[in-house]
Design an enzyme around this catalytic site. Structure first.
Site, mmCIF file in Angstrom:
data_model
loop_
_atom_site.group_PDB
_atom_site.id
_atom_site.type_symbol
_atom_site.label_atom_id
_atom_site.label_comp_id
_atom_site.label_asym_id
_atom_site.label_seq_id
_atom_site.Cartn_x
_atom_site.Cartn_y
_atom_site.Cartn_z
ATOM 1 N N GLU A 210 0.872 -1.178 0.000
ATOM 2 C CA GLU A 210 0.000 0.000 0.000
ATOM 3 C C GLU A 210 0.906 1.224 0.000
ATOM 4 O OE1 GLU A 210 -3.074 -0.079 -0.513
ATOM 5 O OE2 GLU A 210 -3.508 -2.192 -0.182
ATOM 6 N N CYS A 244 -2.234 9.518 2.500
ATOM 7 C CA CYS A 244 -1.769 8.972 1.215
ATOM 8 C C CYS A 244 -2.782 9.163 0.094
ATOM 9 C CB CYS A 244 -1.413 7.497 1.354
ATOM 10 S SG CYS A 244 -2.785 6.468 1.924
#
Length: 468
Positions: A210, A244
């Protein structure tokens, strides 16, 4: 204290003994995780405030409640997720039992980041425990307050024969990665993701990465500027921009930029007051190192809004940059802070071309009063996730997978996707021992007649089957 080797061996022995496989054991671990969140909510909020100056609102909304929601969903659906999944059969297997069994991988490693140190640690853990694995958890050493709670308090709520928290910085993580795991789940930067993937490759260990990237936000001329400004400012400056999936830059026409700038200023003032540094709702930069990096980015382009900073407080004001060049650092690296560049483009086609010549982002946003424009951006680009006319609300749906594509990551999780990520999907066919006369058609000596019969028997209405 056990050595690293002893800890890993203890966890492997537990898994091989089959202790983590029963649904009752998995549910007990998930309930323990739920009690941890309930019993230590204030402690976690204090740690998040210490690490990131997070308000109780942000901590509850983006860290604790999301973790609790994932646990509740897993507990409600655990037995259904664990059930063998029946599959369609061809004529040759009509008398057989064909299914997919979801098996735990074994010993898994979860390496978590510092920006959402509760959410991005516990949500993958929910999937790993629900799938029946033993887990080594490596929280970030940068979010020190949260790391302490996870290391000292969380193990009391889980069975330590199948769970361990290991601490340390890059050196200790490097040593950890030298060992063989059955699965590695990493959240962090693309640079470290490459290191993790290289280490995993030595043991052929599967990974979920991720990562991050520069998330584009296209704003069409047809938009109401204040609505867009409210939504973009909320998601860009949430957690001081250390997200993010935050919009990393805006693409719009010069005319839209001029309408958007005063609207962004109004939104920032409304959210954080005339002096955002005094606002209890604006976070701080995690470390001096990150602060110095972000301060350097403030020199790119021209500051249109904000730009103030205070090193002692690790404070950077909500900032908007204009006239930035594509070659400047602020457009080359993920910002991960409260800075928003606006890049002007001449048309929707130019915006799409700008997006597509860069690495695929973790998230992509498009604002327009025309659904045709939003759907065109969706159809002509690629990203881990997409949201039209808002920020990262797609992440709040456990029914949607969360993950990247290309440079922004591989694999996904959330809800059942977490369970599936940490499960090996084993193909199973159980055949009765008799009926050898029928099955002998496939044996030599071969003949055209046998071949015709076998090909018909193996047909599955478009599904291609191969005899190995």
């Amino acid at each position: 204290m056990d050595s690293l080797e002893d800890t890993l061996q203890r966890l492997r022995d537990t898994f091989r003994a089959g202790r983590t496989r029963p649904a009752e054991f998995r549910a007990a671990q998930l309930k323990g995780l739920s009690r941890f969140l309930r019993d230590n909510k204030q402690l976690l909020q204090e740690a998040l405030a210490e690490d990131l100056h997070k308000s109780p609102f942000e901590s509850e909304m983006s860290e604790i409640s999301i973790g609790q929601g994932e646990i509740d969903k897993a507990l409600r659906n655990l037995r259904a997720w664990m059930k063998d999944e029946k599959v369609s059969k061809n004529l040759a297997t009509q008398l057989d039992s064909a299914f997919i069994r979801k098996e735990p991988f074994g010993l898994v490693l979860i390496i978590a980041p510092w920006n959402y140190p509760v959410n991005l640690t516990l949500v993958p853990l929910v999937g790993a425990l629900a799938a029946g694995n033993c887990v080594v958890l490596k929280p970030s050493e940068i979010s020190k307050g949260t790391e302490k709670v996870l290391a000292e308090v969380l193990p009391r709520y889980l069975d330590q024969s199948c769970f361990a928290v290991l601490l340390g910085g890059p050196e200790e993580t490097g040593r950890l990665l030298e060992h063989r795991f059955d699965y590695i789940f990493f959240t962090g930067s693309p640079r470290v993701g490459r290191i993790v993937m290289t280490a995993a490759a030595k043991h052929l260990t599967p990974v979920t990465l991720e990562l991050g990237g520069k998330n584009p936000c296209y704003v069409d001329n047809s938009c109401d500027p204040q609505t867009v400004a409210n939504r973009v400012a909320f998601f860009r400056y949430f957690n001081a921009g250390q997200t993010c999936v935050a919009p990393d830059y805006v693409l719009c026409s010069p005319a839209t930029r001029e309408r958007l700038l005063p609207a962004l200023q109004r939104a920032i003032t409304r959210f954080f007051g005339e002096d955002p540094q005094r606002s209890p709702n604006l976070g701080r930069i995690i470390s001096e190192k990150q602060f110095g990096r972000l301060q350097g980015l403030l020199g790119c382009g021209r500051v249109a809004i904000g730009g103030q900073s205070d090193e002692g407080d690790r404070y950077i004001a909500p900032t908007v940059l204009v006239d930035v060049k594509e070659t400047e650092p602020v457009m080359q690296e993920e910002i991960f802070g409260p800075i928003l560049p606006i890049v002007t483009v001449g048309s929707l086609d130019e915006a799409i071309e700008f997006i597509n010549r860069r690495e695929k982002p973790l998230a992509l946003y498009a604002f327009s009063s025309s659904s045709r424009v939003v759907r065109r951006v969706l159809a002509c680009t690629s990203s881990g996730g997409f949201c039209g006319n808002d920020g990262f609300m797609h992440m709040t749906l456990a029914s949607l997978p969360f993950g990247g594509v290309g440079a922004s990551g591989m694999g996904s999780y959330h809800g059942k996707f977490s369970f599936d990520t940490f499960s090996h999907h084993r193909a199973c066919l159980l055949r009765p021992p008799g009926l050898e006369k029928i099955y002998s058609l496939r044996y030599p000596p071969y003949s055209p007649g046998k071949l015709r019969l076998l090909l018909v028997a193996m047909e599955d209405r478009g599904c291609s089957c191969t005899l190995l």
